[in-house]
Scaffold this motif. Structure first.
Motif, PDB file in Angstrom:
ATOM      1  N   ASN A  65      43.313 -10.812  28.057  1.00  0.00           N
ATOM      2  CA  ASN A  65      42.404 -10.085  28.728  1.00  0.00           C
ATOM      3  C   ASN A  65      41.362  -9.312  27.821  1.00  0.00           C
ATOM      4  OD1 ASN A  65      41.152  -8.289  30.497  1.00  0.00           O
ATOM      5  ND2 ASN A  65      42.789  -6.762  30.577  1.00  0.00           N
ATOM      6  N   ALA A 104      40.888  -5.789  27.734  1.00  0.00           N
ATOM      7  CA  ALA A 104      42.010  -4.634  27.592  1.00  0.00           C
ATOM      8  C   ALA A 104      41.464  -3.557  26.656  1.00  0.00           C
ATOM      9  CB  ALA A 104      43.192  -5.460  26.847  1.00  0.00           C
ATOM     10  N   GLU A 118      46.801  -5.354  34.712  1.00  0.00           N
ATOM     11  CA  GLU A 118      46.022  -6.324  34.041  1.00  0.00           C
ATOM     12  C   GLU A 118      46.845  -6.647  32.805  1.00  0.00           C
ATOM     13  OE1 GLU A 118      43.040  -7.374  34.268  1.00  0.00           O
ATOM     14  OE2 GLU A 118      42.124  -6.462  35.888  1.00  0.00           O
TER      15      GLU A 118
END
Length: 453
Positions: A365, A368, A358
């Protein structure tokens, strides 16, 4: 330091409070550079060292007042990273894959500092933690490679003159180049000639708009910076060994400067246009850019020193030393660049193990802050129990984070967790004045100069 300069330094370094001066400000390299600079059409310069800050060297122009000084500001962390990257570049390793893996981790830590400078504390903390997840033998490089104290206490060693003075001389070189039209024009012609000879009818892809102009500006600063540094040590008698070390340190510091500049540009891009990280960056992550700057730097050095060699045998020896110096750090430069490119990939896609793919950056993201921070907490706790290097380096990272603004308002809970894991105090490096002629073998010289055990 007046209020205007204080504000400028705080803005560039993103400091949350007044800059904390280094306790050791008396440094012969600074005195020599300031003395030589007075021969040029430039304002007087005062040097100012800062601790507990992200890595940088910056120049604050003089006020429009007659006699007002300019400031050349350098940070302790900058020299620590120079030491780390130079040591990694020179280490004798079994495979280039090992160097690439170590470089990947080091560049993640450097990028974490640059994210602090950009005010993105959450991204910085995740990159810092990610740099410790894949052990690559780089733990001993995590603090400062034992180098910084030697710069301040052993300025008579040739390598210390360049290691300490080159970042400052390069910044001063920008100022001299700005007041000189002839030399940059000459360097532009030399660059065109170099590219024709190297690439023929197929010049390399320059990358972003203005990349060529920026390269000429950097080459001009290199040219004048080398001139300043060599004139600052005028009158020294250098044997073949001393000259060899001097030339090697110019080559090593040039490679490190370009690597740090590329890492900083990568972070700037991630903060301003994160989607651009997915596009190939043709400028700055290519070895030919280093070759151009290195070759033109040594062209300048050769012109400055040529008259010191009175006969053909001496001149042939000098040319041979230049060739060896140019080749030494170039040998491992591609592996270091590959480590930087791999660090950029980690920003975009996360880490290689299954389930960790990721993106680390919050802009790429949004999850995150929740997902990665949860993953990293137990891993950081385990690392703290296993490694004293992790504790020391983490305390210094947390201190730098506390000294900077979190202007992006990202979650700093992971930094708070690291704060609780790390020891409260990290002993400062011992700075001892060496006796005349004495060398500190524990730090400044690359491994090939160390006595064999």
């Amino acid at each position: 330091m007046d209020a205007r300069v204080d504000f400028a330094v705080r803005s560039v370094l993103n400091l949350a409070g007044p800059p904390l001066p280094l306790g050791h400000q008396h440094w012969e390299v600074l005195e020599s550079l300031g003395r030589v600079l007075r021969r040029y059409p430039a304002p007087p310069v005062e040097f100012y060292g800062i601790c507990s800050s992200v890595p940088d060297v910056l120049f604050i122009p003089a006020r429009p007042t007659p006699g007002a000084p300019a400031y050349c500001v350098y940070t302790e962390r900058h020299y620590c990273m120079v030491a780390t990257l130079k040591t990694l570049s020179a280490l004798q390793l079994t495979t280039e894959q090992s160097r690439m893996g170590m470089a990947h981790n080091v560049f993640l830590r450097l990028a974490a500092d640059y994210f602090l400078q950009q005010g993105a504390h959450g991204d910085a903390a995740r990159l810092y933690c990610a740099s410790w997840l894949s052990p690559a033998g780089d733990e001993g490089l995590a603090v400062d490679a034992g180098l910084f104290d030697t710069l301040f206490t052993n300025p008579v060693v040739e390598s210390a003159l360049v290691d300490g003075g080159w970042p400052l001389a390069h910044e001063l070189g920008h100022i001299i180049a700005d007041s000189d039209e002839e030399v940059p024009a000459l360097l532009a012609d030399l660059l065109n000639q170099y590219l024709r000879e190297r690439f023929g009818g197929q010049p390399p892809v320059w990358g972003p708009p203005g990349a060529r102009d920026r390269l000429i500006a950097e080459v001009s600063a290199d040219w004048f910076g080398a001139e300043l540094l060599l004139r600052s040590i005028a009158g020294r008698t250098l044997g073949e060994n001393g000259l060899s070390i001097l030339l090697n340190e110019f080559a090593g510091n040039m490679s490190v400067m370009m690597l740090m500049e590329s890492c900083k540009e990568m972070v700037r891009l991630a903060c301003t246009d994160p989607s651009a990280l997915g596009r190939p960056q043709k400028s700055g992550h290519r070895g030919w850019m280093y070759d151009v700057r290195r070759d033109m730097l040594f062209h300048s050095i050769r012109l400055d020193l040529w008259e010191a060699f009175p006969d053909e045998p001496a001149q042939a020896t000098f040319v041979g030393l230049i060739r060896r110096a140019m080749a030494f750090y170039r040998l491992n430069f591609d592996a270091m660049l590959a480590g930087l490119s791999r660090a950029e990939r980690t920003l975009r896609y996360g880490l290689a193990p299954p389930g960790l793919d990721e993106p680390l950056l919050q802009e790429l993201n949004p999850r995150a802050a929740d997902w990665w921070d949860t993953v990293f907490r137990p891993l950081a706790s385990e690392r703290a129990q296993q490694s004293r290097w992790f504790g020391w380096a983490t305390r210094e990272f947390v201190n730098r984070a506390r000294a900077t603004h979190n202007s992006h308002q990202q979650s700093a809970e992971l930094i708070g967790y690291l704060d609780r894991l790390a020891p409260d105090e990290v002993p400062p490096p011992a700075r001892h004045r060496l006796k005349p002629g004495q060398r500190d073998w524990s730090g400044i010289l690359p491994p090939e100069y160390l006595p064999r055990r």
